[in-house]
Design a protein around this motif. Sequence first.
Motif, short mmCIF file in Angstrom:
data_model
loop_
_atom_site.label_atom_id
_atom_site.label_comp_id
_atom_site.label_asym_id
_atom_site.label_seq_id
_atom_site.Cartn_x
_atom_site.Cartn_y
_atom_site.Cartn_z
N TYR A 184 39.85 91.80 7.80
CA TYR A 184 38.78 92.78 7.63
C TYR A 184 37.45 92.08 7.88
N SER A 185 36.46 92.87 8.28
CA SER A 185 35.12 92.32 8.45
C SER A 185 34.30 92.60 7.20
N GLY A 186 33.29 91.81 6.99
CA GLY A 186 32.37 91.95 5.86
C GLY A 186 31.28 90.93 6.04
N ARG A 187 30.71 90.44 4.95
CA ARG A 187 29.73 89.36 5.08
C ARG A 187 30.35 88.15 5.78
N ARG A 188 31.64 87.97 5.56
CA ARG A 188 32.45 86.96 6.24
C ARG A 188 33.79 87.63 6.54
N LYS A 189 34.61 86.97 7.30
CA LYS A 189 35.97 87.48 7.54
C LYS A 189 36.74 87.46 6.22
N ILE A 190 37.61 88.44 6.06
CA ILE A 190 38.48 88.55 4.89
C ILE A 190 39.92 88.57 5.41
N TYR A 191 40.75 87.71 4.83
CA TYR A 191 42.15 87.61 5.23
C TYR A 191 43.01 88.02 4.05
N HIS A 192 43.69 89.14 4.19
CA HIS A 192 44.48 89.75 3.12
C HIS A 192 45.97 89.53 3.40
N PHE A 193 46.58 88.66 2.59
CA PHE A 193 47.99 88.31 2.76
C PHE A 193 48.87 89.06 1.77
N ASP A 194 50.08 89.38 2.20
CA ASP A 194 51.12 89.90 1.31
C ASP A 194 52.30 88.95 1.44
N MET A 195 52.59 88.22 0.38
CA MET A 195 53.64 87.19 0.41
C MET A 195 54.97 87.68 -0.15
N TYR A 196 55.12 88.99 -0.26
CA TYR A 196 56.35 89.57 -0.83
C TYR A 196 57.59 89.08 -0.09
N ARG A 197 57.51 89.00 1.22
CA ARG A 197 58.68 88.63 2.03
C ARG A 197 58.74 87.14 2.38
N ILE A 198 57.83 86.36 1.84
CA ILE A 198 57.79 84.92 2.12
C ILE A 198 58.66 84.20 1.09
N SER A 199 59.56 83.36 1.58
CA SER A 199 60.49 82.72 0.65
C SER A 199 60.46 81.19 0.69
N GLY A 200 59.55 80.63 1.44
CA GLY A 200 59.51 79.17 1.46
C GLY A 200 58.38 78.66 2.33
N ALA A 201 58.22 77.34 2.34
CA ALA A 201 57.13 76.70 3.07
C ALA A 201 57.21 76.98 4.57
N GLU A 202 58.43 77.03 5.13
CA GLU A 202 58.57 77.30 6.56
C GLU A 202 58.06 78.69 6.90
N ASP A 203 58.42 79.69 6.08
CA ASP A 203 57.92 81.05 6.29
C ASP A 203 56.41 81.07 6.20
N LEU A 204 55.87 80.37 5.24
CA LEU A 204 54.43 80.36 5.02
C LEU A 204 53.69 79.73 6.19
N GLU A 205 54.22 78.66 6.72
CA GLU A 205 53.61 77.96 7.86
C GLU A 205 53.46 78.91 9.05
N SER A 206 54.44 79.74 9.28
CA SER A 206 54.40 80.63 10.45
C SER A 206 53.37 81.75 10.32
N THR A 207 52.82 81.98 9.14
CA THR A 207 51.83 83.04 8.95
C THR A 207 50.42 82.60 9.32
N GLY A 208 50.20 81.31 9.48
CA GLY A 208 48.87 80.78 9.73
C GLY A 208 48.05 80.61 8.46
N TYR A 209 48.68 80.80 7.33
CA TYR A 209 48.01 80.74 6.01
C TYR A 209 47.14 79.50 5.83
N TYR A 210 47.68 78.35 6.15
CA TYR A 210 46.95 77.10 5.93
C TYR A 210 45.69 77.02 6.79
N GLU A 211 45.75 77.58 7.97
CA GLU A 211 44.58 77.58 8.85
C GLU A 211 43.49 78.51 8.32
N TYR A 212 43.90 79.66 7.80
CA TYR A 212 42.92 80.60 7.24
C TYR A 212 42.18 79.98 6.05
N LEU A 213 42.87 79.16 5.28
CA LEU A 213 42.24 78.52 4.12
C LEU A 213 41.14 77.53 4.53
#
Length: 149
Positions: A67-96
């Motif tokens: 979403y746009s705003g004063r800065r970019k907003i990244y809204h994650f839903d981790m319901y279907r994420i079950s481990g570090a490998e799944d998380l890596e593929s979402t780009g989560y670490y880069e967004y942080l």
Amino acid sequence: MLEIVSHSEKQTEAAGEAIGSRLGPGEAVALFGEMGAGKTALTRGICRGLGSADPVSSPTFSIVNEYSGRRKIYHFDMYRISGAEDLESTGYYEYLKTDGNVIVEWSENIRDELPDSAVRILMENGKTENERVIKIFSAGEKDAERGGD
């Protein structure tokens, strides 16, 4: 810890707006709570507080919505994420690493991967159908039962 009792979806969104208006660049929000506890309603408010007029919906299948705003907003839903490998593929670490704000629903599923600086919010159903209890833990403060270690 700050506790807010909301009696409607509108009040939950207003609480989120107050939270969002206080977030600085690069800050993350970790949301904990059962299905239907109001995480997405709170996120709508947080996004408004960050200056976004974009429609907000749960990214259950897309994993992340931007979403746009004063800065970019990244809204994650981790319901279907079950481990570090799944998380890596979402780009989560880069967004942080950006100055955008990251909001994570279902943080229970990635508890060990949350930044220590994240604001943790535990959402619980209240005594009535529309009541929600919102417990806000500042960075470093942890809820031993659900929001922290």
